[in-house]
Design an enzyme around this catalytic site. Structure first.
Site, mmCIF file in Angstrom:
data_model
loop_
_atom_site.group_PDB
_atom_site.id
_atom_site.type_symbol
_atom_site.label_atom_id
_atom_site.label_comp_id
_atom_site.label_asym_id
_atom_site.label_seq_id
_atom_site.Cartn_x
_atom_site.Cartn_y
_atom_site.Cartn_z
ATOM 1 C CG ASP A 1 -7.047 -1.896 0.493
ATOM 2 O OD1 ASP A 1 -7.102 -0.696 0.139
ATOM 3 O OD2 ASP A 1 -6.506 -2.779 -0.200
ATOM 4 N N GLY A 2 -10.177 0.361 1.706
ATOM 5 C CA GLY A 2 -11.370 0.760 0.964
ATOM 6 C C GLY A 2 -11.074 1.829 -0.069
ATOM 7 C CE LYS A 3 -6.418 0.213 -3.484
ATOM 8 N NZ LYS A 3 -6.666 -1.032 -2.692
ATOM 9 N NE ARG A 4 -15.433 3.277 1.379
ATOM 10 C CZ ARG A 4 -15.490 2.018 0.954
ATOM 11 N NH1 ARG A 4 -14.761 1.602 -0.068
ATOM 12 N NH2 ARG A 4 -16.290 1.156 1.546
#
Lengths: 309, 309
Positions: free
Chosen positions: B111-114
């Site tokens: 979950d890095g929302k890159r």
């Protein structure tokens, strides 16, 4: 000191609004720099040793690139993706390159385009800026002066970055109207009142930045506004009169420095011109060394922007 | 194997749609786990030693949390911000925790929302998924099965993640309608045709996912749809009939499992229920051990979702 004043002073002192984009491709590093770090010629096998060797080589490349061009620049912009791919050695390399840039008198922009809420946003900000206190002792952050952030999730995804930046004399650069073709898919969508999504984001940037305006008239909440669509710049400046604009897209992506005048309306530090590949790859197809070609291209861009601003 | 089929099989085998959110706060780790790693009781001083001690403690905490709850879960979701704050030791800790989750039979969601474009997006995807070949040897990635991505910059910011995921039998989860109040600021804005921005993003998710639909009817391009606004779920399902939905916001943020039925329309694996603090902090205010309380809460959520789906 509010970040806008720090930047205005630095731009004036260095006579430059140019940002060196650092975006190292492990398959296209400058020759002869791989040993520059001098302490990491690992001979091991396996994935971890490969990552260490690649990260060491990238440090060497980035140091050479900074040394060649620092005189023409006011800041570096570090593309975090290119370091993260190397895991722990990449995290160390990122810190080393940021420190090298600081030692060369440059500001550091962490280009991670992070966006999350609450404690997660706060942890990202701490990682990129000043670190945090833990029960295990003080943990250091990257020490960046500016960081790019993604506004999709709204004000509560931006505020923790703004708060952390303001407390530390740093700044946040919100993605407003980016330089890629896909910007048309979401950022350019038209709202019922006729505005584009990116214009609404611009208004949020102006609002969040209002308490952070320094004596130079620049706020600590800035905006990324692509240089590939110059017709947007005047409108962006209208919406965000005090924002520092980071202007990607010059060179390889087709943007031209001469179209950037509206960015500099609040003063020269109102627009930061960023170029990556056009500097690092300036030697391709020419005779000179990578360092000489990069230096010449950086100086050319610097002078062009300085004349305009 | 298309990721949708991998997930459908795993959900069926484990009889769970529950995702353990791993979001370690260094100031609130479970007692008695700090030595679990066993090899990192650094006694040094200074920032680097602090970061190593904190990262080691987090590994111990995360291992204990996974061991306590794995039986009730199908996946873990790793909040990358909480690891990045510890620099290189944090990158190592992330890899160790991911490996521990895999060894416990769980899928791994990064979950890095890159969100970035072109070679930067590709580098993020390689970092989170399968790594890359470099002139310095093969570099390993995190090996995640799913990663969260941010669609603000449009299709060309999503496609490199989708392409990399599809090539490796993994998947991408696009932020469509998040669970935070700020979602109203951008995601909920109304467009000229009456649709919300998030609905338009949902249509892009459906389009990008179409070539990646497996036999179970689920695509390798999924969506993050907050569980805090259940009225959006039916509409999201209409727009994205084949998407795997990651459903944050249960528990601490106020979302309720019983409102999630539309998520499960394409089958039980159509909805992944994620909970973080409500599991890790289940012991607060009670008598039991952290592990027992977390196990009980995870099992309660698992059973509730399974009954619904």
């Amino acid at each position: 000191v509010p970040f806008g004043d720090t930047l205005a002073a630095r731009v004036c002192e260095r006579e430059s609004q140019l940002v060196l984009g650092i975006d190292p491709d492990p398959r296209a590093l400058w020759a002869g720099t791989a040993t520059a770090r001098g302490d990491g010629q690992g001979r091991g096998t396996g994935d971890a040793a490969s990552a260490q060797r690649a990260a060491d080589a990238i440090v060497g490349h980035c140091r050479a690139l900074i040394d060649a061009t620092a005189q023409a620049c006011v800041a570096v912009k570090l593309q975090l993706a290119r370091f993260e791919i190397f895991g722990a050695p990449g995290a160390d390399a990122l810190a080393i390159v940021a420190e090298h840039a600081r030692a060369a008198g440059l500001l550091v922009i962490a280009d991670g385009k992070r966006g999350d809420i609450d404690v997660s946003a706060q942890a990202y900000a701490q990682a990129l800026l000043g670190g945090m206190d833990t029960p295990f002792g003080r943990v250091r952050g990257l020490g960046a002066d500016l960081m790019t952030v993604n506004p999709l999730m709204g004000r509560d995804a931006l505020q923790p970055f703004v708060t952390a930046a303001r407390a530390g004399g740093a700044g946040a650069l919100v993605l407003v109207r980016t330089s890629n073709p896909g910007a048309a898919d979401v950022e350019d969508l038209r709202l019922t009142d006729g505005e584009a999504v990116w214009e609404r984001v611009g208004a949020i940037v102006d609002e969040l930045g209002e308490p952070g305006i320094g004596e130079a008239g620049l706020s600590d909440v800035g905006a990324v506004v692509g240089a590939t669509e110059p017709r947007h710049l005047a409108r962006a400046r209208e919406l965000m009169p005090h924002a520092i604009f980071l202007l990607p897209g010059i060179g390889a992506q087709g943007g031209r420095v001469e179209d950037l005048a509206p960015a500099f309306a609040p003063g020269r530090a109102g627009g930061l011109v960023t170029a990556s590949r056009s500097i690092a790859n300036a030697h391709q197809g020419g005779d000179g060394s990578p360092a000489d070609a990069a230096r010449a291209e950086a100086e050319r861009l610097r002078a062009e922007a300085w004349t305009l601003g």
